[in-house]
Design a protein around this motif. Sequence first.
Motif, PDB file in Angstrom:
ATOM      1  N   LEU A 114       0.761  -1.049   0.036  1.00  0.00           N
ATOM      2  CA  LEU A 114      -0.096  -0.047  -0.036  1.00  0.00           C
ATOM      3  C   LEU A 114       1.168   1.221   0.120  1.00  0.00           C
ATOM      4  N   LEU A 115       2.122   1.285   0.704  1.00  0.00           N
ATOM      5  CA  LEU A 115       2.843   2.550   0.723  1.00  0.00           C
ATOM      6  C   LEU A 115       3.600   2.523  -0.731  1.00  0.00           C
ATOM      7  N   LEU A 116       3.752   1.383  -1.402  1.00  0.00           N
ATOM      8  CA  LEU A 116       4.332   1.397  -2.846  1.00  0.00           C
ATOM      9  C   LEU A 116       3.376   1.885  -3.820  1.00  0.00           C
ATOM     10  N   SER A 117       2.162   1.574  -3.518  1.00  0.00           N
ATOM     11  CA  SER A 117       0.870   2.185  -4.229  1.00  0.00           C
ATOM     12  C   SER A 117       0.794   3.728  -4.150  1.00  0.00           C
ATOM     13  N   ASP A 118       0.841   4.034  -2.966  1.00  0.00           N
ATOM     14  CA  ASP A 118       0.963   5.733  -2.685  1.00  0.00           C
ATOM     15  C   ASP A 118       1.911   6.112  -3.230  1.00  0.00           C
ATOM     16  N   CYS A 119       3.003   5.578  -3.375  1.00  0.00           N
ATOM     17  CA  CYS A 119       4.266   6.252  -3.778  1.00  0.00           C
ATOM     18  C   CYS A 119       4.175   6.524  -5.376  1.00  0.00           C
ATOM     19  N   TYR A 120       3.796   5.361  -6.021  1.00  0.00           N
ATOM     20  CA  TYR A 120       3.568   5.547  -7.510  1.00  0.00           C
ATOM     21  C   TYR A 120       2.500   6.248  -7.898  1.00  0.00           C
ATOM     22  N   GLU A 121       1.530   6.243  -6.951  1.00  0.00           N
ATOM     23  CA  GLU A 121       0.330   7.222  -7.275  1.00  0.00           C
ATOM     24  C   GLU A 121       0.801   8.584  -7.362  1.00  0.00           C
ATOM     25  N   ILE A 122       1.400   9.005  -6.543  1.00  0.00           N
ATOM     26  CA  ILE A 122       1.796  10.591  -6.250  1.00  0.00           C
ATOM     27  C   ILE A 122       2.691  10.788  -7.195  1.00  0.00           C
ATOM     28  N   THR A 123       3.734   9.840  -7.763  1.00  0.00           N
ATOM     29  CA  THR A 123       4.728  10.027  -8.873  1.00  0.00           C
ATOM     30  C   THR A 123       3.997  10.184  -9.935  1.00  0.00           C
ATOM     31  N   GLY A 124       2.966   9.395 -10.160  1.00  0.00           N
ATOM     32  CA  GLY A 124       2.015   9.503 -11.595  1.00  0.00           C
ATOM     33  C   GLY A 124       1.452  10.935 -11.773  1.00  0.00           C
ATOM     34  N   ARG A 125       1.046  11.533 -10.544  1.00  0.00           N
ATOM     35  CA  ARG A 125       0.316  12.795 -10.680  1.00  0.00           C
ATOM     36  C   ARG A 125       1.479  14.088 -10.754  1.00  0.00           C
ATOM     37  N   THR A 126       2.433  13.625 -10.153  1.00  0.00           N
ATOM     38  CA  THR A 126       3.689  14.783 -10.429  1.00  0.00           C
ATOM     39  C   THR A 126       3.922  14.692 -11.749  1.00  0.00           C
ATOM     40  N   TYR A 127       4.161  13.779 -12.410  1.00  0.00           N
ATOM     41  CA  TYR A 127       4.463  13.645 -13.714  1.00  0.00           C
ATOM     42  C   TYR A 127       3.267  14.383 -14.831  1.00  0.00           C
ATOM     43  N   ALA A 128       2.219  14.122 -14.192  1.00  0.00           N
ATOM     44  CA  ALA A 128       0.969  14.928 -14.983  1.00  0.00           C
ATOM     45  C   ALA A 128       1.082  16.343 -14.592  1.00  0.00           C
ATOM     46  N   ASP A 129       1.358  16.764 -13.636  1.00  0.00           N
ATOM     47  CA  ASP A 129       1.701  18.091 -13.191  1.00  0.00           C
ATOM     48  C   ASP A 129       2.740  18.621 -14.086  1.00  0.00           C
ATOM     49  N   LEU A 130       3.797  18.027 -14.456  1.00  0.00           N
ATOM     50  CA  LEU A 130       4.665  18.308 -15.517  1.00  0.00           C
ATOM     51  C   LEU A 130       4.626  18.242 -16.757  1.00  0.00           C
ATOM     52  N   GLY A 131       3.352  17.603 -17.207  1.00  0.00           N
ATOM     53  CA  GLY A 131       2.769  17.379 -18.483  1.00  0.00           C
ATOM     54  C   GLY A 131       3.409  16.061 -19.299  1.00  0.00           C
ATOM     55  N   ASP A 132       4.141  15.253 -18.710  1.00  0.00           N
ATOM     56  CA  ASP A 132       4.569  14.115 -19.162  1.00  0.00           C
ATOM     57  C   ASP A 132       3.266  13.130 -18.916  1.00  0.00           C
ATOM     58  N   TYR A 133       2.459  12.930 -19.555  1.00  0.00           N
ATOM     59  CA  TYR A 133       1.131  12.196 -19.502  1.00  0.00           C
ATOM     60  C   TYR A 133       1.482  10.670 -19.620  1.00  0.00           C
ATOM     61  N   LYS A 134       2.406  10.246 -20.460  1.00  0.00           N
ATOM     62  CA  LYS A 134       2.650   8.954 -20.629  1.00  0.00           C
ATOM     63  C   LYS A 134       3.018   8.362 -19.413  1.00  0.00           C
ATOM     64  N   LYS A 135       4.243   8.998 -18.739  1.00  0.00           N
ATOM     65  CA  LYS A 135       4.790   8.232 -17.566  1.00  0.00           C
ATOM     66  C   LYS A 135       3.811   8.567 -16.229  1.00  0.00           C
ATOM     67  N   ALA A 136       2.967   9.650 -16.523  1.00  0.00           N
ATOM     68  CA  ALA A 136       1.903   9.542 -15.376  1.00  0.00           C
ATOM     69  C   ALA A 136       0.997   8.415 -15.415  1.00  0.00           C
ATOM     70  N   LEU A 137       0.411   8.136 -16.632  1.00  0.00           N
ATOM     71  CA  LEU A 137      -0.403   6.720 -16.629  1.00  0.00           C
ATOM     72  C   LEU A 137       0.357   5.633 -16.302  1.00  0.00           C
ATOM     73  N   LEU A 138       1.678   5.567 -16.912  1.00  0.00           N
ATOM     74  CA  LEU A 138       2.523   4.207 -16.622  1.00  0.00           C
ATOM     75  C   LEU A 138       2.720   3.986 -14.738  1.00  0.00           C
ATOM     76  N   ASN A 139       3.148   4.896 -14.241  1.00  0.00           N
ATOM     77  CA  ASN A 139       2.919   5.003 -12.750  1.00  0.00           C
ATOM     78  C   ASN A 139       1.694   4.614 -12.007  1.00  0.00           C
ATOM     79  N   LEU A 140       0.536   5.221 -12.589  1.00  0.00           N
ATOM     80  CA  LEU A 140      -0.578   5.027 -12.151  1.00  0.00           C
ATOM     81  C   LEU A 140      -1.050   3.574 -12.418  1.00  0.00           C
ATOM     82  N   ASP A 141      -0.714   2.858 -13.389  1.00  0.00           N
ATOM     83  CA  ASP A 141      -0.958   1.533 -13.588  1.00  0.00           C
ATOM     84  C   ASP A 141      -0.048   0.720 -12.576  1.00  0.00           C
ATOM     85  N   ILE A 142       1.096   1.230 -12.417  1.00  0.00           N
ATOM     86  CA  ILE A 142       1.807   0.308 -11.116  1.00  0.00           C
ATOM     87  C   ILE A 142       1.376   0.334  -9.962  1.00  0.00           C
ATOM     88  N   ALA A 143       0.645   1.639  -9.579  1.00  0.00           N
ATOM     89  CA  ALA A 143       0.052   1.893  -8.380  1.00  0.00           C
ATOM     90  C   ALA A 143      -1.030   1.026  -7.986  1.00  0.00           C
TER      91      ALA A 143
END
Length: 638
Positions: A114-143
């Motif tokens: 669950l901690l790993l899921s939290d980490c990948y989820e906020i990492t995906g959101r951060t990539y989304a805020d930076l405009g890298d939507y591909k990495k954002a969705l990839l990290n959210l899938d891992i989460a």
Amino acid sequence: MKIFIRLVLVLMIQKETFAQSALQATSPRDTAFAVQKTVDYLNDISFNMYLSAPDSARAIAEKALLLAKKIEYKAGIGRSFLNIGYVYWSQSYYPVALVFLNKALTYLPPDKPLLLSDCYEITGRTYADLGDYKKALLNLDIAEKFAGDNTGELAEVHSERSYVYMVQKNYEQAIKEANEALQLNKIAKDKNNTPILYGRLSGIYRNLKNYKAALAYSDTAYRMSLTIRNNRLRAKTLVEYAKIYNDLHDFGKAIVYAKKGEALADSVGIVDALSSACKELIKSYEQQNDLKQAMAYQSKYIDIRDSMSRFYKKGHTALLQDYFALNNRLNDIAEFERNAQQIEAKMKEQRIIIFSLTISLLAVIGIFSVTYYFYKRKKQLNDQLIMKHQALLEHKRLIEVQTANLQSVSKIKDKLLAVIGHDLRTPLANLRNILDMFEADYISTDEIHWLMKDINPLVKSAELTLSNLMDWAGNHIKGRSVNLARLDIFLLGVEMEQTFNHALQRKNIEFINQASAGQGVVADENHIKVVLRNLISNAIKFTDSKGCIKLNSVYKEKRVIISVQDNGKGMSADEVEKLFYPHTHFSQPGTLGENGIGIGLLLCKELVELNGGKLWISSKSGKGSTFFFSLPLNKEYA
């Protein structure tokens, strides 16, 4: 809010103090468990307040990180990095947030999905805020994979996916993901993520020009943001109101909400919300033909836009400096552990080398020994015989010396017993006679009082005799230890004058303390008191009425010479020579018949020598005596 933050910090300090106490007071296993509990507690506090008080949340997470690093609590280290990443994301410092989130992934253990899921989820959101939507969705899938069947974690993953699809203008998919997240939140009873989803749905429906739905969602999001103290959501919701009312051409309301959003975003440090508020104010004033205000906010927006790069640059520089400072502190701990391991490895290597050299040396010695053995064997046997013969002779000599010493001690014992019996019999007999006469009513109470004063010196003399004998006997039986301390001879002289005040007054003897005040020697206080007590007692004993006794001290180089001088009976040279030998020492009665066994001077000599000094006498018959003794002077105390 300030009171709440202060209370949290107090609780945090108490927890940390408890952890530090545990480090000192319990076994290593119990200590690690206590520190882990403290780290988890601090991380819980940090996570619960990062949206309302990000700076305080970061400080708490850093304290948790340092504690976790001390015991290498990997889950605690990873979660602390994760919380710091949350803080920097909430303040829009996205690149810095990614640094800490990536650090968290290197520490979070596989058994904490669950901690790993939290980490990948906020990492995906951060990539989304930076405009890298591909990495954002990839990290959210891992989460989502790490979330498993946990409804709360799955809700957060779907919530962030809705954000990614919204900024990509895929509104249909964004609404689908948001509704899925809302359903999961309802099951999980999560009150923190639900208002964020309402705020996101407001933005989606505004873009779809469904302003009624957008306002309804914004109302709910704003109301719930107050409940959960999410200042980031509240600031963005106020800006969202301004956008909706600008689209509805209600520019007055748009201005009110935009200004509120601008003030809150500026206080919390949400840069993107601040710039968005300025843009809406420009649009509102332009539509109202208030070109002056529009130009003012246009200028402000340009300043913000132009300074944003500098702001980020400075902010990122400062934050990176904070990161490196924190990293240095962690590295110090790791470096200490590495150094300890390296030292242990070197010591092990050195032990191996020493062992190898020892074996080699023993081998060489063995070779030479075998060669040399037969040559030396005969000589060794002869030497052994000579040594045994010498040992026998030495043993015989020791037996003879011990026999002589025993005979000498026996003679001293007989003499001491005889003198003690004689010297103690008189005061005890006098006391017994006085008591017998008092019981038979031959003498009155006043006469008893007068007789007691008269016999008091004899009793004190007997008491000093017993004290000296006990000290002298103890010194010879079990040895004597020396407890060094700083001594002021003048003050000891004052104490001696008070001790012998009655005896001095009885014989009308003047006591003059000429010792140097404030200057000290280093010696055993009890030993020196015994020496002074015996020397002054002897001076009183052999000094006539109206005589004089002087205590003096003279400092020479690294020693002090202390003297006790009287103008009493004095001694001849032969008598002085006999004083310091157990076989020849003697005692004479005082001017008022005071008795003693002469053991006091022997004790004084031994105690002075035990303290590194020397005792000697200058005396002439009929002209008094002066007893000198020296002690080492410690300059540090002088």
